[in-house]
Design an enzyme around this catalytic site. Structure first.
Site, PDB file in Angstrom:
ATOM      1  N   ALA A 140      -1.755  -6.886   0.601  1.00 41.74           N
ATOM      2  CA  ALA A 140      -2.178  -8.254   0.912  1.00 41.74           C
ATOM      3  C   ALA A 140      -2.049  -8.589   2.389  1.00 41.74           C
ATOM      4  O   ALA A 140      -2.861  -9.338   2.937  1.00 41.74           O
ATOM      5  CB  ALA A 140      -1.364  -9.251   0.085  1.00 41.74           C
ATOM      6  N   HIS A 141      -1.040  -8.044   3.067  1.00 40.05           N
ATOM      7  CA  HIS A 141      -0.737  -8.542   4.413  1.00 40.05           C
ATOM      8  C   HIS A 141      -1.717  -8.053   5.474  1.00 40.05           C
ATOM      9  O   HIS A 141      -1.672  -8.508   6.620  1.00 40.05           O
ATOM     10  CB  HIS A 141       0.707  -8.211   4.803  1.00 40.05           C
ATOM     11  CG  HIS A 141       0.936  -6.792   5.225  1.00 40.05           C
ATOM     12  ND1 HIS A 141       1.066  -6.430   6.544  1.00 40.05           N
ATOM     13  CD2 HIS A 141       1.073  -5.659   4.511  1.00 40.05           C
ATOM     14  CE1 HIS A 141       1.284  -5.127   6.629  1.00 40.05           C
ATOM     15  NE2 HIS A 141       1.287  -4.641   5.407  1.00 40.05           N
TER      16      HIS A 141
ATOM     17  N   ALA B  12       0.815  -1.214   0.000  1.00 39.91           N
ATOM     18  CA  ALA B  12       0.000   0.000   0.000  1.00 39.91           C
ATOM     19  C   ALA B  12       0.850   1.265   0.000  1.00 39.91           C
ATOM     20  O   ALA B  12       0.443   2.283  -0.556  1.00 39.91           O
ATOM     21  CB  ALA B  12      -0.942  -0.008   1.200  1.00 39.91           C
ATOM     22  N   THR B  13       2.019   1.240   0.618  1.00 42.68           N
ATOM     23  CA  THR B  13       2.859   2.433   0.621  1.00 42.68           C
ATOM     24  C   THR B  13       3.277   2.800  -0.795  1.00 42.68           C
ATOM     25  O   THR B  13       3.195   3.971  -1.197  1.00 42.68           O
ATOM     26  CB  THR B  13       4.105   2.218   1.502  1.00 42.68           C
ATOM     27  OG1 THR B  13       3.696   2.051   2.859  1.00 42.68           O
ATOM     28  CG2 THR B  13       5.052   3.406   1.414  1.00 42.68           C
TER      29      THR B  13
ATOM     30  N   CYS C  91       4.162   1.643  11.703  1.00 47.42           N
ATOM     31  CA  CYS C  91       5.255   2.297  10.983  1.00 47.42           C
ATOM     32  C   CYS C  91       5.864   3.435  11.775  1.00 47.42           C
ATOM     33  O   CYS C  91       6.956   3.901  11.458  1.00 47.42           O
ATOM     34  CB  CYS C  91       4.757   2.809   9.630  1.00 47.42           C
ATOM     35  SG  CYS C  91       3.418   4.000   9.781  1.00 47.42           S
TER      36      CYS C  91
ATOM     37  N   THR D  31      10.193  -7.314 -12.378  1.00 47.14           N
ATOM     38  CA  THR D  31       9.710  -8.691 -12.433  1.00 47.14           C
ATOM     39  C   THR D  31       8.672  -8.940 -11.348  1.00 47.14           C
ATOM     40  O   THR D  31       8.886  -8.613 -10.184  1.00 47.14           O
ATOM     41  CB  THR D  31      10.881  -9.667 -12.254  1.00 47.14           C
ATOM     42  OG1 THR D  31      11.846  -9.421 -13.273  1.00 47.14           O
ATOM     43  CG2 THR D  31      10.404 -11.110 -12.342  1.00 47.14           C
TER      44      THR D  31
ATOM     45  N   ASN E 244      -6.155   3.584  10.199  1.00 45.16           N
ATOM     46  CA  ASN E 244      -5.360   2.470  10.705  1.00 45.16           C
ATOM     47  C   ASN E 244      -5.210   2.473  12.222  1.00 45.16           C
ATOM     48  O   ASN E 244      -4.840   1.453  12.810  1.00 45.16           O
ATOM     49  CB  ASN E 244      -3.966   2.483  10.075  1.00 45.16           C
ATOM     50  CG  ASN E 244      -3.259   3.808  10.284  1.00 45.16           C
ATOM     51  OD1 ASN E 244      -3.720   4.843   9.809  1.00 45.16           O
ATOM     52  ND2 ASN E 244      -2.142   3.791  10.987  1.00 45.16           N
TER      53      ASN E 244
END
Length: 411
Positions: free
Chosen positions: A213-214, A84-85, A336, A250, A164
């Site tokens: 995702a996390h 997300a960052t 964070c 990649t 958050n």
């Protein structure tokens, strides 16, 4: 007879994890989906001339569709990122760069994550203007404040869907509608909301949306940015033209596959899971407030994520609580910025003083928490607070201490 806490210890594994806003445990079903792509299917998704590449290309396409479906987006409009960052940086900086000839103004809220506030600060150094809107005492942004802040030079409005720290949900559809009426792109950081509450970018009129995702029981290191077709975004990374030229590099295929599986599970199980987590959260809050005085919830309880509880405990410091809850993983704010000793900028934006802001702790319940764990945490926290609030005994040093140095005198 054994006390309830002793019985509880026998019924569960310690320590207990209740810091689900920082990250979540990867669901075993997600791990199972990822494993083949570390060994058996190890090709590069950009390799177009053999089946090793074709296999993983198709897996990435399936995952893209699963993640897009979670937020009601067309799969073609989803760009995979590292989290997300990065998605937030691509949205904010990318739109600002692409729109430099049209305007130089961004509107956001004071309660945003640092992944929005810091890119905005960087853009200010480069000549952009940023308006930071205040929220109410409940943490909710008034749409009228946004309407008043938009100017003819505004190129982007960015307001997070769910906070958050305090879990407050913003009126995203109303905010996006105001931005669209003025021809301004609307972005929302949905990292905390995705998989917890329903999201539909089409119905809500969202132009850009960040995911990771996390936070929804997937792997770390992979995220996504929805970019509505027609919204101009300049890439941050060049080199190879991956992801439609917007994010070269990649692809992390195992993580992307895991992201897709995690999103699909959330889409299937969200209604029941949200109801269960809401009951657990209410059980936690009811147990705390029945046993303790001087405890308040920070932010709206009406417009709130089902698994969030952020409280302040009068007379104590959040660090005391975190240290005392030695077998319970919770936090005092955003992961964070956990190394900072400054009071939470989110809580201060709600009008809290430094003392109350420092007295806060955040619970983030999750898929693997149980009622027994909640009951254990209630008893542990209430016992801790009662002990910390107990008056400190004063010892008689001497019948007459007038001759002692000032720092040793008893007053």
């Amino acid at each position: 007879r054994l006390r309830r806490s002793q019985l509880t210890r026998r019924q569960m594994d310690l320590p207990i994890y209740m810091d689900g806003h920082a990250t979540t445990r990867v669901d075993p079903r997600v791990i199972e989906a990822m494993l083949p792509f570390f060994g058996e299917y190890y090709g590069n998704a950009a390799s177009r001339h053999h089946r090793f590449g074709w296999t993983v290309r198709d897996a990435v396409a399936d995952a893209r569709a699963e993640v897009a479906a979670l937020v009601g987006a067309p799969a073609r409009d989803l760009v995979f990122t590292s989290g997300a960052t990065e998605s937030n940086n691509l949205a904010v900086k990318g739109v600002a760069e692409a729109a430099r000839n049209r305007g130089n103004h961004i509107v956001t809220a004071r309660t945003e994550h640092r992944a929005i506030l810091d890119p905005c600060a960087r853009l200010e150094q480069q000549g952009m203007r940023v308006s930071y809107l205040s929220v109410g005492n409940d943490g909710v942004l008034d749409p009228a404040a946004l309407e008043a802040a938009i100017t003819p030079t505004t190129v982007l409005v960015t307001v997070m869907m769910a906070n958050n720290e305090i879990g407050v949900l913003q009126p995203i559809a109303a905010l996006a509608r105001l931005a669209r009426a003025r021809g301004v792109a609307f972005h929302t950081d949905a990292a905390q909301a995705a998989g917890k509450v329903p999201i539909d970018v089409e119905a809500d009129g969202i132009d850009l949306l960040s995911l990771t995702a996390h936070k929804l029981y997937g792997p770390k290191g992979v995220g996504a940015l929805f970019i509505r077709h027609g919204v101009a975004v300049a890439p941050l990374v060049d080199g190879g033209g991956h992801e439609g030229g917007l994010r070269s590099g990649t692809l992390n295929v195992p993580a992307i596959v895991g992201f897709g599986r995690a999103a699909a599970i959330c889409a299937d199980e969200m209604p029941g899971e949200a109801a269960r987590l809401s009951r657990l959260r209410d059980r936690l809050w009811d147990g705390i407030r029945r046993s303790l005085r001087g405890v308040t919830v920070n932010g709206s309880m009406r417009a709130r994520l089902p698994h969030n509880l952020n409280i302040s405990v009068d007379g104590l410091h959040g660090e005391q609580l975190l240290m005392g809850l030695d077998d319970v993983a919770v936090s005092s704010g955003a992961a964070c910025t956990s190394a900072s000793r400054e009071p939470s900028h989110v809580l201060r934006a709600l009008g809290l003083g430094d003392t109350r802001a420092r007295a806060s702790i955040r619970f983030g319940l999750g898929r693997f928490n149980t009622e027994a764990e909640v009951d254990y945490v209630i008893e542990k926290l209430c016992s801790l607070v009662t002990r910390l609030r107990a008056p400190t005994p004063v010892f008689d040093l001497a019948e007459d201490d007038r001759n002692l140095p000032p720092k040793w005198r008893v007053y």
